[in-house]
Design a protein around this motif. Structure first.
Motif, PDB file in Angstrom:
ATOM      1  N   LYS A 146       0.326  -1.231  -0.421  1.00  0.00           N
ATOM      2  CA  LYS A 146      -0.144   0.260  -0.125  1.00  0.00           C
ATOM      3  C   LYS A 146       0.841   1.453  -0.054  1.00  0.00           C
ATOM      4  N   VAL A 147       2.105   1.320  -0.006  1.00  0.00           N
ATOM      5  CA  VAL A 147       2.878   2.388   0.152  1.00  0.00           C
ATOM      6  C   VAL A 147       3.308   3.215  -1.147  1.00  0.00           C
ATOM      7  N   ASN A 148       2.686   4.147  -1.235  1.00  0.00           N
ATOM      8  CA  ASN A 148       2.858   4.891  -2.665  1.00  0.00           C
ATOM      9  C   ASN A 148       4.787   5.328  -2.238  1.00  0.00           C
ATOM     10  N   THR A 149       5.700   5.189  -3.583  1.00  0.00           N
ATOM     11  CA  THR A 149       6.830   5.341  -3.517  1.00  0.00           C
ATOM     12  C   THR A 149       7.073   5.699  -5.053  1.00  0.00           C
ATOM     13  N   SER A 150       6.972   7.247  -5.493  1.00  0.00           N
ATOM     14  CA  SER A 150       7.628   7.680  -6.180  1.00  0.00           C
ATOM     15  C   SER A 150       8.052   8.325  -6.292  1.00  0.00           C
ATOM     16  N   PHE A 151       8.999   9.011  -7.320  1.00  0.00           N
ATOM     17  CA  PHE A 151      10.128  10.200  -8.265  1.00  0.00           C
ATOM     18  C   PHE A 151       9.515  10.876  -9.063  1.00  0.00           C
ATOM     19  N   THR A 193      20.970   8.449  -3.288  1.00  0.00           N
ATOM     20  CA  THR A 193      21.443  10.207  -4.621  1.00  0.00           C
ATOM     21  C   THR A 193      22.023   9.888  -6.145  1.00  0.00           C
ATOM     22  N   GLY A 194      22.483   8.302  -6.057  1.00  0.00           N
ATOM     23  CA  GLY A 194      23.154   7.647  -6.822  1.00  0.00           C
ATOM     24  C   GLY A 194      22.628   7.576  -7.789  1.00  0.00           C
ATOM     25  N   HIS A 195      21.793   7.169  -7.635  1.00  0.00           N
ATOM     26  CA  HIS A 195      20.815   6.741  -8.805  1.00  0.00           C
ATOM     27  C   HIS A 195      20.045   7.819  -9.265  1.00  0.00           C
ATOM     28  N   CYS A 196      19.779   8.895  -8.687  1.00  0.00           N
ATOM     29  CA  CYS A 196      18.906  10.197  -9.477  1.00  0.00           C
ATOM     30  C   CYS A 196      19.447  10.710  -9.527  1.00  0.00           C
ATOM     31  N   GLY A 197      19.871  11.589  -9.109  1.00  0.00           N
ATOM     32  CA  GLY A 197      20.991  12.480  -9.979  1.00  0.00           C
ATOM     33  C   GLY A 197      20.066  13.539  -8.692  1.00  0.00           C
ATOM     34  N   ARG A 198      21.059  15.019  -8.675  1.00  0.00           N
ATOM     35  CA  ARG A 198      20.241  16.334  -8.019  1.00  0.00           C
ATOM     36  C   ARG A 198      18.316  17.098  -8.764  1.00  0.00           C
ATOM     37  N   ASN A 199      17.848  17.255  -7.183  1.00  0.00           N
ATOM     38  CA  ASN A 199      16.421  18.333  -7.493  1.00  0.00           C
ATOM     39  C   ASN A 199      15.149  16.883  -8.068  1.00  0.00           C
ATOM     40  N   THR A 200      15.891  15.555  -7.983  1.00  0.00           N
ATOM     41  CA  THR A 200      14.639  14.718  -7.436  1.00  0.00           C
ATOM     42  C   THR A 200      13.971  14.966  -6.694  1.00  0.00           C
ATOM     43  N   LEU A 201      12.857  14.660  -6.513  1.00  0.00           N
ATOM     44  CA  LEU A 201      11.555  14.840  -5.511  1.00  0.00           C
ATOM     45  C   LEU A 201      10.376  14.083  -6.112  1.00  0.00           C
ATOM     46  N   GLY A 202      10.164  13.873  -4.880  1.00  0.00           N
ATOM     47  CA  GLY A 202       8.362  12.386  -4.409  1.00  0.00           C
ATOM     48  C   GLY A 202       7.938  12.610  -3.082  1.00  0.00           C
ATOM     49  N   LEU A 203       6.692  12.745  -3.646  1.00  0.00           N
ATOM     50  CA  LEU A 203       5.151  12.547  -2.264  1.00  0.00           C
ATOM     51  C   LEU A 203       4.920  11.302  -2.399  1.00  0.00           C
ATOM     52  N   LEU A 204       5.824  10.812  -0.832  1.00  0.00           N
ATOM     53  CA  LEU A 204       5.335   9.325  -0.414  1.00  0.00           C
ATOM     54  C   LEU A 204       4.664   9.376   0.423  1.00  0.00           C
TER      55      LEU A 204
END
Length: 279
Positions: A150-155, A264-275
Motif C-alpha cells: 500500500k506504500v506509494n513510492t514515486s519520484f 542520490t547516486g541513482h537519481c541525481g540532484r533535484n529529484t523529488l517525491g511525495l510518499l
C-alpha cells in the motif's frame, strides 16, 4: 524491548535518533574507496565525484557477517529485532539479512519493504508507531507486511543524466528529455522501479501535476504522515511541493527528508517525491 532497525536507504534523517531506530549502512564505492551510507559520505560527495569523473558511484549490500554483527549487538542486550530492508529487487541486502537472522532464531525478524527511500522509511516509522503502541513483535511484523503493497513510492527527476549513466535510459532519451523538459514519473511496482508516465515543462509545473495526479489516484490514504523526499532539490521547489501537498491532502504531519548517498547516486540532484501509505 523490540528494536526497529532498517537499511540506511530508508532516508529517515533525524528520526533514526529521535525514535531510537538503528540503521545499517549500505556501501557506496567511489573509484577505489568504500564509504558507509550516512556515515562518512554525503550527497554532495556524490555530485562532486560524478562531475569530476562522469561515472556514477557503485553501491553494495552489507554481507551476511555484517548483518550478524549488527543484529547481534541488540540481541545481546535482550532486544527482539525487526529489520526493514530496501526492496529485494533493488539489492541483495534482504537476502543477506535474512540469512544472518537464522543465527538468532525468533529474536530477529526481517521484512522486505519492497520499497526504498521514503517509501521504506514510512514503513519503518509505522513499525515504530506500532511498537510504541504496545504491540508484540509478531503482530508488528504481520501489520507491516500487510502495508507493504500500500506504500506509494514515486519520484519525478529533474534531469535524466544519472538514469542514463546507470543504464536506465538511452542517450537519445536523455538528450530528448532534457531538451524538451520531459520529466518521467518513476514508481515502485512490485518492488522495482518503473517509468509510468511523463510530465512536460518546468519542474514546478510538473511537480504540481504529479501531486494532483496522486490525489486523484489515492482518494483514501493513511493521513498520519507523508514524506516529501528529495535529492538536494532547490529550496523553492521543495516549499512549492509542500504547498501543493497541503492543498490536495490532509496529512497530520509532512516530513521533509533528503535522500542519502545510495539513492542520490541513482537519481541525481533535484529529484523529488511525495510518499505516503494508501488505504
Amino acid at each position: 524491548m523490540i528494536r526497529i532497525t532498517a537499511d540506511s536507504t530508508a532516508d529517515i534523517g533525524d528520526f533514526s535518533v529521535k525514535r531510537n531506530i538503528a540503521l545499517m549502512p549500505l556501501n557506496v564505492i567511489l573509484g577505489t574507496e568504500i564509504y558507509s551510507d550516512g556515515v562518512d559520505i554525503t550527497p554532495q560527495d556524490i555530485f562532486d565525484f560524478v562531475s569530476k569523473t562522469g561515472v556514477l558511484p557503485k553501491t553494495s549490500a552489507p554481507n551476511v557477517e555484517s548483518y550478524e554483527n549488527f543484529f547481534g549487538k541488540f540481541v545481546a542486550e535482550g532486544d527482539i529485532v525487526i529489520h526493514l530492508n530496501i526492496s529485494s529487487k533493488s539489492s541483495s541486502s534482504y537476502e543477506n539479512a535474512r540469512e544472518a537472522a537464522k543465527k538468532f532464531g525468533e529474536k530477529v525478524f526481517v521484512i522486505d519493504s519492497r520499497a526504498l527511500s521514503g517509501g521504506q522509511g514510512l514503513l519503518v516509522l509505522k513499525a515504530q508507531d506500532f511498537v510504541d503502541g504496545g504491540m508484540g513483535a509478531d503482530e508488528v511484523v504481520s501489520k507491516i507486511n500487510a502495508l507493504v503493497s500500500k506504500v506509494n513510492t514515486s519520484f519525478v527527476p529533474d534531469r535524466l543524466d544519472y538514469l542514463y549513466k546507470g543504464g536506465r535510459c538511452s542517450r537519445m532519451a536523455m538528450y530528448g528529455a532534457n531538451l524538451l523538459k520531459i520529466h518521467p514519473l518513476i514508481e515502485m511496482e512490485d518492488g522495482q522501479l518503473v517509468a509510468e508516465k511523463k510530465y512536460r515543462g518546468g519542474m514546478d509545473k510538473c511537480i504540481a501535476k504529479y501531486i494532483e495526479d496522486l490525489a486523484v489516484q489515492y482518494p483514501e490514504y493513511d493521513n498520519t504522515r507523508c514524506f516529501i523526499t528529495h535529492s538536494s532539490a532547490d529550496r523553492e521547489l521543495v516549499d512549492y511541493a509542500k504547498k501543493i501537498t497541503a492543498e490536495k491532502f490532509s496529512f497530520r504531519e509532512t516530513i521533509e527528508t533528503v535522500a542519502g548517498s545510495v539513492i542520490t547516486g541513482h537519481c541525481g540532484r533535484n529529484t523529488l517525491g511525495l510518499l505516503f501509505i494508501a488505504e
